[in-house]
Design an enzyme around this catalytic site. Structure first.
Site, short mmCIF file in Angstrom:
data_model
loop_
_atom_site.label_atom_id
_atom_site.label_comp_id
_atom_site.label_asym_id
_atom_site.label_seq_id
_atom_site.Cartn_x
_atom_site.Cartn_y
_atom_site.Cartn_z
N GLN A 290 -17.64 17.91 -12.62
CA GLN A 290 -18.82 18.94 -12.28
C GLN A 290 -18.62 20.30 -12.97
OE1 GLN A 290 -21.58 19.79 -9.40
NE2 GLN A 290 -21.59 17.92 -8.67
N GLU B 162 -39.38 25.80 2.97
CA GLU B 162 -39.60 24.44 3.03
C GLU B 162 -39.70 24.53 4.66
OE1 GLU B 162 -36.36 22.83 1.21
OE2 GLU B 162 -35.05 23.03 2.72
N HIS C 211 -32.19 18.05 3.28
CA HIS C 211 -31.45 19.40 3.52
C HIS C 211 -31.01 19.33 4.85
CE1 HIS C 211 -33.29 21.61 -0.18
NE2 HIS C 211 -32.02 21.07 -0.53
#
Lengths: 377, 318
Positions: free
Chosen positions: B20, B209, B246
């Site tokens: 990554q 959210e 999440h």
């Protein structure tokens, strides 16, 4: 991860917080044996990973071991708040003078632990008026000092031996919070009983809740695992994806938690009923995606929507995952794919060649899948 | 101007030798970010994409003068790695790592507070000031320089909305990803204050959210803002008690619901979009209303600054 009450209490006892004499039992004979051991009357408590158990009939009492056995026979296997009862905690029944609430939680906004206490224990802390709750933020660098616990106890109106014992328990509870990487640890109710008389009152944790941070389980390998969720949720968790079962009939996969939530919202807005939430992750490769599609198909949906905004995820990889499932096992339900972003043209081309509809607009894709599932419900 | 990062920011990539780290170092360089150094204990002396790798942050900072860092190490090593950056004077740390224990996160934030450093994340897609600097993992092609500030909790949803802004000719000053975890370094209010003070930001998009109280607290601050705010919130259809991907996205004990957030934001004066692609239209309407007589806004004029979006067709629904 939530721990069963009996496990939370084992942790409490190990760390110097008094708990009632008793232990967990897995069958009626064992329940009777524990009742005999600790001495009747006893409390028999269903061990499930949900709150509000008392009101739902999950706590019963018995005056002798035989009665305990009979009560246990009725409780084992019964359904309580969606859980099947498979274990009971048998404890000596306590004499209650006073019930308190004590807990330590993560205060996300303050980015600090928070000590919470109330003189109105025994009910859900959410039902206690804000003015009757004592809150004390704790500096995570330095921890909860005894003086801070003494201040909190004073505000609860406690004096003498109970004050001293409750303050001591608060400090120990904070240490457990830290040592076990807890998200939440609470005692509700924390009971004060008369004991042997003034000055000799006893303070006992009558219930216990210890929720360990899932992200920290790698450093708590010794803890017994108690896995919440349905069989399917566990299976998808094992693939490494986030999954929540819902009660609709349209299977949904999207990449990213926010995007997956938004996809459900948009489907619902068009009158569709999502069968699940599935976050395929920001950079999921094609293999876990193919596995995820398999899981979704196993739920026998009436249609399926895959919504991908390719950033790091490449649209051609997504297309390949879909095609590998289609070619090996088949996709027996209408499938609508919304594909935008990195390598979009290639991904859309691969799908079109295989006769799968792919759209740029989520709006359009949502409308199509709802129609394919038989229209708005 | 932009907030938190700009063309002068010198970036250190911690964990640059991993898959990554290496991939995104390359992407950030391609975007034009000044990636000056990388770290990976035991791999000092190597190069990744032409970027020198050091064993310690101390060396990287003294040799290359990095003043921001991005974290790509596994969750178990993240606390140590972030402490390393902050202890060596780095003031902006972007923590991409997902799965950092919440108690580690609390310690990281306490350490950052004591050193006056800013932590963006954890579990964030990062931060970008389009045309100037990108510190994150977001796709390069969806942003364009302009005057709309964007602050979001989630990655792909913010890509969707940033992309729709770009397609509508609304460029961005800075896009900040706060991260999806429960304990993160920035609050909406921290970022809104910066946007309010930034002369090059004209309006703000807030992407929230369900779960927690961050949006409700933001709403209180929005009341006093002079710049228009448009919000979109995910999770209307989410059931209570379930974590929606999440760690922070969960309605617990009746708190953190969609309805409570919409109500608070609207009371605070923000426009709340029902669908992601309504954000650009609402924003244009708010911008026009905030400037008497102004139809074409500065943000719209300044948008489409680079070729990335120029060739794209607008979606019919927009």
């Amino acid at each position: 991860m939530k721990l069963y009450e009996h496990l939370a209490k084992e942790v409490f006892a190990k760390n110097g917080i008094p708990t009632p004499p008793g232990r967990v039992a897995m069958n009626p004979d064992e329940v009777a044996a524990v009742a005999k051991e600790v001495g009747a009357p006893v409390a028999i408590k269903a061990q499930i990973l949900a709150g509000g158990r008392g009101k739902a009939g999950g706590i019963k009492f018995a005056d002798n071991p035989e009665q305990a056995r009979a009560v246990a026979k009725e409780m084992f296997g019964a359904d309580l708040k969606g859980f099947k009862i498979d274990r009971l905690l048998v404890e000596k029944k306590l004499k209650i003078e006073n019930e308190l609430y004590v807990g330590v939680a993560v205060d996300a906004a303050a980015k600090q632990p928070l000590l919470i206490a109330s003189a109105s224990g025994g009910m859900s802390i959410e039902e206690v008026p804000e003015k009757d709750i004592v809150k004390r933020p704790v500096d995570v660098t330095w921890g909860l000092y005894p003086y801070a616990a003494r201040e909190a106890v004073q505000r609860l109106g406690l004096t003498g031996t109970p004050a001293k014992k409750v303050a001591d328990i608060m400090v120990r509870l904070y240490q457990i919070f830290r040592a076990y990487d807890a998200e939440l640890v609470e005692i509700n109710p924390l009971i004060i009983s008369a004991g042997a008389g003034p000055g000799q009152e006893e303070v006992i944790a009558a219930d216990g809740r210890l929720n360990v941070d899932d992200y920290a389980l790698f450093r708590h390998k010794d803890l017994p695992t108690t896995d919440e969720g349905t069989a399917l949720e566990k299976r998808v968790k094992a693939i490494g994806l986030a999954y929540v079962e819902l009660d609709g009939d349209i299977a949904v996969m999207a990449n990213g938690a926010g995007m997956a939530m938004a996809t459900l919202d948009i489907l619902s807005r068009y009158g569709g009923r999502p069968a699940n939430f599935l976050d395929a992750g920001g950079g999921a490769s094609s293999e876990p995606m193919a596995q995820a599609i398999d899981v979704l198909l196993s739920t026998k949906p009436t249609a399926m929507l895959i919504n991908i905004f390719g950033g790091i995820t490449r649209c051609d990889e997504v297309a390949k995952a879909i095609l590998s499932v289609k070619n090996s096992r088949g996709i027996p339900v209408p499938l609508v794919v919304r594909l935008v972003g990195t390598n979009e043209a290639e991904g859309v081309r691969l799908l079109k060649e295989a006769g799968i509809s792919a759209y740029r607009s989520l709006d359009e894709a949502a409308a199509k899948v709802v129609a394919a599932a038989g229209g708005a419900k | 101007m932009a907030i938190y990062i700009d063309e002068k920011t010198k970036v250190l990539v911690q964990g640059i030798t991993g898959n990554q780290g290496a991939f995104h170092a390359k992407q950030m360089l391609a975007y034009g970010t000044r990636v000056v150094a990388g770290t990976s204990p035991g791999k000092g002396g190597q190069e990744v994409e032409g970027v020198p790798v050091y064993d310690t942050v101390e060396e990287a900072v003294s040799a290359r003068g990095a003043n921001a860092s991005i974290i790509f190490v596994p969750a178990a090593a993240a606390k140590d790695t972030i402490f390393d950056a902050i202890d060596n004077g780095i003031k902006t740390v972007v923590a991409i790592t997902e799965g950092i224990p919440v108690q580690d996160a609390m310690e990281i934030m306490a350490f950052a507070r004591a050193h006056e450093a800013v932590v963006i994340g954890p579990n964030t897609f990062g931060i970008i000031s389009p045309g100037k600097c990108k510190i994150g993992i977001m796709p390069n092609q969806i942003y364009t320089p302009g005057r709309v500030g964007v602050v979001a909790r989630s990655g792909t949803l913010s890509y969707e909305i940033a992309n729709s802004l770009t397609e509508a000719g609304l460029g961005q000053s800075t896009v900040v990803g706060m991260g999806g975890d429960r304990v993160v370094g920035l609050s909406f209010i921290n970022v809104l204050k910066k946007f309010q003070a930034d002369p090059d930001t004209e309006a703000v998009v807030l992407i929230g959210e369900i779960g927690g109280r961050a949006e409700e607290e933001a709403a209180e601050y929005i009341k006093g803002m002079t710049k228009p705010v448009v919000a979109y919130l995910a999770g209307k259809a989410a059931p209570p008690g379930k974590r929606m991907g999440h760690a922070g996205a969960i309605i617990e004990r009746g708190r953190g619901t969609f309805e409570s957030k919409v109500k608070a934001l609207e009371a605070g004066g923000a426009a709340v979009a029902e669908l992601p692609w309504q954000v650009p239209e609402l924003l244009k309407a708010r911008l026009a209303a905030s400037k008497p007589g102004g139809g074409e806004t500065a943000a719209a004029k300044n948008g489409n600054g680079n070729g990335a979006s120029g060739g794209r067709k607008k979606r019919s629904r927009e």
